[in-house]
Design an enzyme around this catalytic site. Structure first.
Site, short mmCIF file in Angstrom:
data_model
loop_
_atom_site.label_atom_id
_atom_site.label_comp_id
_atom_site.label_asym_id
_atom_site.label_seq_id
_atom_site.Cartn_x
_atom_site.Cartn_y
_atom_site.Cartn_z
N GLU A 131 -24.67 -0.83 -13.19
CA GLU A 131 -24.87 0.61 -13.98
C GLU A 131 -23.69 1.37 -13.46
O GLU A 131 -22.43 1.14 -13.11
CB GLU A 131 -26.07 1.59 -12.96
N GLU A 140 -31.15 0.06 -5.68
CA GLU A 140 -30.22 0.67 -4.93
C GLU A 140 -30.83 0.80 -2.93
O GLU A 140 -30.89 1.77 -2.81
CB GLU A 140 -29.75 1.91 -5.85
C1 GAL Z 1 -28.74 5.22 -9.66
C2 GAL Z 1 -29.55 4.87 -9.93
C3 GAL Z 1 -30.46 4.90 -11.51
C4 GAL Z 1 -30.27 6.85 -12.04
C5 GAL Z 1 -28.32 6.12 -11.67
C6 GAL Z 1 -28.39 7.96 -12.21
O1 GAL Z 1 -27.66 5.31 -8.65
O2 GAL Z 1 -30.02 3.28 -9.57
O3 GAL Z 1 -31.72 4.56 -11.40
O4 GAL Z 1 -30.75 7.44 -11.37
O5 GAL Z 1 -28.15 6.76 -10.60
O6 GAL Z 1 -26.78 8.08 -12.20
#
Ligand code: GAL
Ligand code: ZN
Length: 690
Positions: free
Chosen positions: A326, A174
């Protein structure tokens, strides 16, 4: 990249778009749709790993992202390497047939980096250093950070090149760091020299005659820092461009190290949808796979429409299939009050991403963390273990995805494009404008929604793109517009395209200087109109408007005083009779302009007229019932019910339900949160990749 190169960039993106997908395609040919999540074995004793891998196999997990935050574990002290644990993890996964998206762990340096080299820590606008103890604490311009990160990436790539588990590289995490330190100031000046040439050109571009801001030596030029009052908007705009480029330079440096070792392993980094700090149009061509992190707000009743828009952005950035890197199985832990996803929601959301071009559906994260700031974030394996509702949903979902393998690699055809530009977004959200209520992303969403409601697929495109393949192009909010991009929009219309432009577009040049003359100066000719005043409206006032062929609607927040110069008024402001929506036949095409901010119903009417002008229809013969999403991807027609009630959706002919195998005809009935993928008979024989 010098901003002058943006025009080539669109072309490069398209070129790359074709070259990009093979890495992902190779993977989906082997595994079907990719399914898995972030796996952080470094947080667990080794006994747990065996259970992890057994559960992954049971769930049909075929890809996990390993090592995102493992820098301190791999390099416990400067220069020391501990790869033994990672060898064992990768061997275990390879043995289980789970592919690995191996991360370079450079998103979160260990405390020793900041402790020994405090200059690697980022500095905020007020000159305060941000410390370790969290994550992401690095200065993108720090040579020490760069050197340490690349040395580690070099060793990581050298060690795992050729490892049977290695399927993809995940660079950092990110990207979005910003620093205002003196090292950054130096790098910013170098970037500015490349963009503007000499100091005179910089003074001119930034309009430093205003408020006595003229620079007499390069050393005086700084990143925007905390100042008594509004900071120069052109300086801020260039700094945002610089920040995006500085991070991109770092991404590229890591990528090049990886490619030198493993030229055939695709490289990605996870995007964050409409993320403000990085211009993804310039990033996407630099990676092999576009991937995204998507965390919808459960309190937002339209989050499914926002999701669709965001997924369409990712597909457009990729020029084809992308992957959802994710998403949360249920609740996140970083909003103040974290609502869970109701049963069936994760399935619905995953299918939605597949329908909109995703070839990978991954989650954050595999096993819930016992310690640290994300202990209360949902996971594929919750704290309560596998004997849980959530884990059972994960299992069922993984099994179902196998039935959709045939859509992997296929395209989502779209004849409509929405124009979106990061620098324009940046410039349009500066302070000191007529209103801060015209947010470009919100306007984009408002114009997108009627197309979603009609089941009309939409791509996104930067203003520099070749738009000639689209029947309809909509630019809801394009404050910044260079003469060359305006000229290409004009020739798009002359060549037969239908263009619609929203208010306060075409106002400023690339240095945020107002175009001279009546607005929108570079689009006057194609739009057949010109304006002279922006007239924001009190927030609680409805502005009555009337379609000239009958019917009333209301607009809010924003009006403009414009006059037709060849265009005809399609709608007028009821009070003054001045034009509110205009239509202008131009060459072989038609251009529309909206001089206000119509409410949703009126935008829906407008979308219908635009589609009629452009001759575009949706995925179904008519609009789907409210709350139902209809999208065609490759051989499949996806129907997704986001509404609270059961919906009956008429379908054009007999089709096979890819998930159940049942043949349906006439209509399908969808319970709330139900999703189906239908394949019509003509697609049965071949799985086309078109
Ligand atoms: C994203 C991040 C992950 C985790 C996740 C939690 O922004 O890449 O490592 O923190 O959020 O929702
Ligand atoms: Zn810095």
């Amino acid at each position: 990249m010098p901003a002058g190169d943006r025009r080539q960039l669109g072309a490069a993106a398209r070129e790359r778009g074709r070259a990009v997908s093979p890495g992902l395609r190779d993977l989906t040919r082997r595994h079907g749709l990719l399914f898995g999540g972030d796996y952080n074995p470094e947080q667990w004793p080794e006994e747990v790993w065996a259970e992890d891998v057994r559960l992954m196999r049971e769930a049909g997990v075929n890809l996990v992202t390993v090592g995102v935050f493992s820098w301190a574990r791999i390099e416990p002290e400067p220069g020391v390497r501990d790869f033994g644990w990672l060898d064992r993890v990768l061997d275990l996964l390879a043995g289980a047939g789970v592919a690995v998206d191996l991360a370079t762990p450079t998103a979160s340096p260990p405390p020793w980096l900041g402790h020994r080299w405090p200059e690697t820590l980022p500095v905020d606008e007020s000159g305060h250093r941000l410390w370790y103890g969290s994550r992401n604490q690095f200065c993108p311009s720090s040579p020490v950070y760069r050197e340490r990160a690349l040395a580690l990436v070099e060793d990581l790539a050298g060690r795992y090149a050729g490892h049977p588990a290695l399927a993809m590289w995940h660079v950092g995490n990110e990207y979005g760091q910003v620093c205002h330190c003196d090292t950054t100031a130096e790098a910013f000046r170098t970037w500015l020299r490349e963009r503007h040439g000499d100091l005179g050109a910089l003074n001119d571009a930034w309009g430093t005659a205003f408020w006595s801001q003229r620079y007499s030596a390069w050393e005086e030029v700084l990143p925007p820092r905390r100042a008594p009052y509004l900071v120069n908007p052109a300086q801020r705009l260039d700094f945002r461009r610089f920040c995006s480029d500085a991070l991109l330079a770092h991404f590229r440096a890591e990528r090049d190290v990886l490619r030198a070792h493993t030229p055939d392993i695709p490289v990605t980094t996870n995007f964050m949808g409409f993320f403000n700090l990085v211009d993804y149009w310039s990033w996407a061509p630099e990676e092999d796979v576009v991937s995204d992190d998507w965390y919808p707000d459960p309190a937002d009743p339209l989050s499914h429409v926002r999701a669709a828009l965001t997924h369409d952005l990712m597909r457009s950035l990729a020029g084809g299939p992308w992957m959802l890197m994710e998403q949360a199985v249920s609740a996140v832990n970083w909003r103040p009050h974290n609502l869970p996803k109701p049963p069936g929601q994760l399935r619905l959301e995953s299918f939605q991403a597949v329908a909109r071009g995703a070839d990978g559906l991954c989650y954050f994260q595999w096993r819930a963390s016992r310690s640290g700031s994300e202990r209360f974030h949902s996971a594929m394996v919750p704290h309560a273990g596998p004997d849980t509702r959530l884990h059972r949903e994960v299992l069922a979902h993984g099994a179902e995805l196998r039935a959709l393998a045939g859509v992997a690699g296929t395209r989502v055809p779209a004849r409509v494009a929405l124009v979106f530009d990061w620098p324009s977004w940046w410039a349009a959200t500066e302070r000191g404008l007529p209103s801060d209520r015209l947010d470009p992303v919100e306007e984009l969403f408002r114009y997108y929604r009627p197309f979603w409601e009609r089941g009309v697929s939409v791509d996104l495109a930067p203003p520099s793109a070749d738009l000639s393949g689209y029947a309809l192009v909509v630019a809801p909010s394009l404050f910044l517009l260079g003469e060359d991009d305006a000229a290409s929009l004009t020739s798009y219309v002359r060549g037969g395209g239908t263009l619609a432009v929203g208010p306060f577009s075409g106002i400023a040049d690339r240095d945020a200087r107002v175009h001279r003359g009546r607005f929108p100066a570079p689009l006057r000719e194609v739009l057949g109109l010109s304006g002279e005043e922006w007239l924001p409206v009190p927030e609680d006032r409805a502005v009555p408007c009337a379609w000239t062929d009958g019917g009333a609607f209301t607009a809010r927040l924003w009006t403009e005083l414009v006059r037709a110069e060849g265009a005809e008024a399609v709608a007028v402001f009821a009070g003054s009779g001045d034009p509110a929506v205009l239509r202008h036949p131009c060459g072989a095409g038609t251009a529309w302009y909206v001089a206000t901010r119509p409410e949703h119903d009126a935008l829906a009417t407008l979308a219908g007229r635009l589609l009629a002008d452009a001759g575009v229809t949706g995925a179904l013969p008519g609009p789907p019932p409210p709350g139902v999403e209809a999208v065609r991807r490759g051989p499949a027609l996806f129907l997704l019910n986001h509404g609270d009630g059961t919906a009956r959706v008429p379908i054009p002919g007999p089709a096979r339900d890819l998930l159940t195998g049942a043949v349906v005809d006439g209509a399908v009935t969808l319970a709330p949160r139900e999703a189906v993928a239908l394949q019509s008979p003509e697609h049965e024989a071949s799985n086309t990749e078109e």
